[in-house]
Design a protein around this motif. Structure first.
Motif, mmCIF file in Angstrom:
data_model
loop_
_atom_site.group_PDB
_atom_site.id
_atom_site.type_symbol
_atom_site.label_atom_id
_atom_site.label_comp_id
_atom_site.label_asym_id
_atom_site.label_seq_id
_atom_site.Cartn_x
_atom_site.Cartn_y
_atom_site.Cartn_z
ATOM 1 N N ARG A 9 0.699 -1.411 -0.396
ATOM 2 C CA ARG A 9 0.250 0.166 -0.155
ATOM 3 C C ARG A 9 0.902 1.490 0.146
ATOM 4 N NH1 ARG A 9 -3.045 0.635 5.231
ATOM 5 N NH2 ARG A 9 -2.168 -1.285 5.691
ATOM 6 N N LEU A 10 1.958 0.975 0.423
ATOM 7 C CA LEU A 10 2.647 2.190 0.610
ATOM 8 C C LEU A 10 3.709 3.035 -0.902
ATOM 9 C CD1 LEU A 10 4.365 4.358 2.050
ATOM 10 C CD2 LEU A 10 6.207 3.144 2.462
ATOM 11 N N ARG A 11 3.891 1.499 -1.565
ATOM 12 C CA ARG A 11 4.602 1.647 -2.952
ATOM 13 C C ARG A 11 3.240 2.239 -3.908
ATOM 14 N NH1 ARG A 11 5.089 -3.120 -3.541
ATOM 15 N NH2 ARG A 11 7.336 -2.661 -2.587
ATOM 16 N N SER A 12 2.037 1.959 -3.396
ATOM 17 C CA SER A 12 1.096 2.338 -4.028
ATOM 18 C C SER A 12 0.863 3.690 -3.260
ATOM 19 C CB SER A 12 -0.219 1.745 -4.045
ATOM 20 O OG SER A 12 -0.204 0.334 -4.669
ATOM 21 N N ALA A 13 0.812 4.258 -2.988
ATOM 22 C CA ALA A 13 0.136 5.743 -2.373
ATOM 23 C C ALA A 13 1.267 6.750 -3.094
ATOM 24 C CB ALA A 13 0.832 6.030 -0.444
ATOM 25 N N VAL A 14 2.626 6.219 -3.154
ATOM 26 C CA VAL A 14 4.146 6.815 -3.121
ATOM 27 C C VAL A 14 3.969 7.312 -4.778
ATOM 28 C CG1 VAL A 14 6.529 6.615 -3.591
ATOM 29 C CG2 VAL A 14 5.181 6.183 -1.350
ATOM 30 N N GLU A 15 2.832 5.829 -5.606
ATOM 31 C CA GLU A 15 2.853 6.505 -7.234
ATOM 32 C C GLU A 15 2.163 7.274 -7.175
ATOM 33 O OE1 GLU A 15 3.264 1.664 -7.802
ATOM 34 O OE2 GLU A 15 4.544 1.983 -8.169
ATOM 35 N N SER A 16 1.074 6.912 -6.408
ATOM 36 C CA SER A 16 -0.172 7.657 -6.487
ATOM 37 C C SER A 16 0.392 9.596 -6.372
ATOM 38 C CB SER A 16 -1.207 7.784 -5.923
ATOM 39 O OG SER A 16 -0.634 7.737 -4.696
ATOM 40 N N GLY A 17 1.187 9.469 -5.263
ATOM 41 C CA GLY A 17 1.714 11.438 -4.488
ATOM 42 C C GLY A 17 1.441 11.395 -3.357
ATOM 43 N N ALA A 18 0.613 10.532 -2.946
ATOM 44 C CA ALA A 18 0.269 10.452 -1.281
ATOM 45 C C ALA A 18 1.550 10.501 -0.701
ATOM 46 C CB ALA A 18 -0.841 9.702 -1.225
ATOM 47 N N GLY A 19 1.567 9.135 -0.005
ATOM 48 C CA GLY A 19 3.286 8.397 0.330
ATOM 49 C C GLY A 19 2.759 8.174 1.840
ATOM 50 N N ALA A 20 1.132 8.405 2.881
ATOM 51 C CA ALA A 20 0.681 8.267 3.648
ATOM 52 C C ALA A 20 -0.256 7.203 3.716
ATOM 53 C CB ALA A 20 0.017 9.409 4.512
ATOM 54 N N VAL A 21 0.204 5.805 4.974
ATOM 55 C CA VAL A 21 -0.254 4.782 4.626
ATOM 56 C C VAL A 21 -0.452 4.556 6.115
ATOM 57 C CG1 VAL A 21 -0.010 3.760 2.378
ATOM 58 C CG2 VAL A 21 1.178 3.313 3.741
ATOM 59 N N SER A 22 -1.482 3.511 6.524
ATOM 60 C CA SER A 22 -1.234 3.029 7.982
ATOM 61 C C SER A 22 -0.862 1.880 7.677
ATOM 62 C CB SER A 22 -2.835 3.446 8.558
ATOM 63 O OG SER A 22 -2.897 4.970 8.949
ATOM 64 N N PRO A 23 -0.752 0.832 8.848
ATOM 65 C CA PRO A 23 0.327 -0.522 8.598
ATOM 66 C C PRO A 23 -1.670 -0.886 9.181
ATOM 67 C CG PRO A 23 1.030 1.036 9.898
ATOM 68 C CD PRO A 23 0.300 1.437 9.722
ATOM 69 N N THR A 24 -1.360 -2.588 8.946
ATOM 70 C CA THR A 24 -2.927 -3.358 9.211
ATOM 71 C C THR A 24 -1.935 -4.298 10.143
ATOM 72 O OG1 THR A 24 -3.000 -4.584 7.253
ATOM 73 C CG2 THR A 24 -4.366 -2.601 7.693
ATOM 74 N N VAL A 25 -2.612 -5.024 11.161
ATOM 75 C CA VAL A 25 -2.368 -6.353 11.488
ATOM 76 C C VAL A 25 -2.625 -7.271 11.018
ATOM 77 C CG1 VAL A 25 -1.221 -7.378 13.526
ATOM 78 C CG2 VAL A 25 -1.329 -5.133 13.851
ATOM 79 N N GLU A 26 -2.437 -9.028 10.411
ATOM 80 C CA GLU A 26 -3.102 -9.347 9.931
ATOM 81 C C GLU A 26 -2.507 -10.849 10.230
ATOM 82 O OE1 GLU A 26 -3.622 -9.877 5.548
ATOM 83 O OE2 GLU A 26 -4.437 -7.733 5.800
ATOM 84 N N ARG A 27 -3.173 -12.019 10.946
ATOM 85 C CA ARG A 27 -2.856 -13.606 11.668
ATOM 86 C C ARG A 27 -2.051 -13.991 10.507
ATOM 87 N NH1 ARG A 27 -4.589 -18.372 11.385
ATOM 88 N NH2 ARG A 27 -6.199 -18.384 9.910
ATOM 89 N N SER A 28 -0.886 -14.593 11.308
ATOM 90 C CA SER A 28 0.140 -14.861 10.288
ATOM 91 C C SER A 28 -0.411 -16.636 9.875
ATOM 92 C CB SER A 28 1.036 -15.391 10.714
ATOM 93 O OG SER A 28 2.397 -16.445 9.966
ATOM 94 N N LEU A 29 -0.230 -17.042 8.443
ATOM 95 C CA LEU A 29 -0.976 -17.925 7.670
ATOM 96 C C LEU A 29 -0.010 -18.954 7.753
ATOM 97 C CD1 LEU A 29 -2.550 -16.287 4.786
ATOM 98 C CD2 LEU A 29 -3.686 -16.976 6.798
ATOM 99 N N GLU A 30 0.557 -19.335 9.067
ATOM 100 C CA GLU A 30 2.265 -20.110 8.999
ATOM 101 C C GLU A 30 1.772 -21.393 9.557
ATOM 102 O OE1 GLU A 30 5.663 -20.558 9.183
ATOM 103 O OE2 GLU A 30 5.390 -18.861 8.197
ATOM 104 N N PRO A 31 1.688 -23.055 9.493
ATOM 105 C CA PRO A 31 1.122 -23.886 9.719
ATOM 106 C C PRO A 31 0.826 -24.201 10.922
ATOM 107 C CG PRO A 31 2.034 -24.400 8.447
ATOM 108 C CD PRO A 31 2.973 -22.894 8.429
ATOM 109 N N THR A 32 0.462 -24.592 11.744
ATOM 110 C CA THR A 32 0.117 -24.598 13.543
ATOM 111 C C THR A 32 0.262 -25.916 13.976
ATOM 112 O OG1 THR A 32 -2.166 -25.591 13.127
ATOM 113 C CG2 THR A 32 -1.851 -23.121 13.999
ATOM 114 N N ARG A 33 1.253 -25.656 15.284
ATOM 115 C CA ARG A 33 1.677 -26.899 15.814
ATOM 116 C C ARG A 33 0.848 -27.611 16.693
ATOM 117 N NH1 ARG A 33 5.087 -22.783 16.818
ATOM 118 N NH2 ARG A 33 4.897 -22.820 19.393
#
Length: 115
Positions: free
Chosen positions: A46-70
């Motif tokens: 999203r940061l790359r897209s924002a920079v390309e569009s001339g904005a530059g500002a984004v907020s990070p998101t936190v998501e659950r990892s898709l790693e396999p579980t033990r």
């Protein structure tokens, strides 16, 4: 200059990387916690897209990892977390130095203009 796309993007990157460091620390702290699901911080695309569009500002998101579980339901991979932490620290240092360099250039320009 302080509101330039570059400065805004670097500031957003620092925010995202700082959140990623906190998230990695939380994941590592819960490596043996049953049913704990590791988290990942996403913002680069999203940061790359924002920079390309001339904005530059984004907020990070936190998501659950898709790693396999033990067997205990936990999916924290200590190797992945360690490598991600090293990568994050290096990226943070690079972004901080770049932002500091911009501030130094601005300070120098102001000093020359007032002389």
């Amino acid at each position: 200059m302080l509101d330039s796309v570059t400065s805004t993007a670097l500031s957003s990157a620092l925010d995202g990387l700082a959140l990623r460091q906190r998230t990695i620390a939380e994941n590592i702290a819960n490596v043996n916690t049953p049913d704990y699901q590791a988290k990942r911080v996403l913002f680069e695309d999203r940061l790359r897209s924002a920079v390309e569009s001339g904005a530059g500002a984004v907020s990070p998101t936190v998501e659950r990892s898709l790693e396999p579980t033990r067997r205990n339901g936990n999916n924290v991979n200590l190797d992945t977390e360690t490598l991600s932490n090293i990568d994050t620290v290096l990226r943070y240092q690079f972004a901080a130095q770049a932002l500091s360099g911009q501030a130094a250039s601005l300070t120098k320009a102001i000093g020359q203009a007032s002389a």
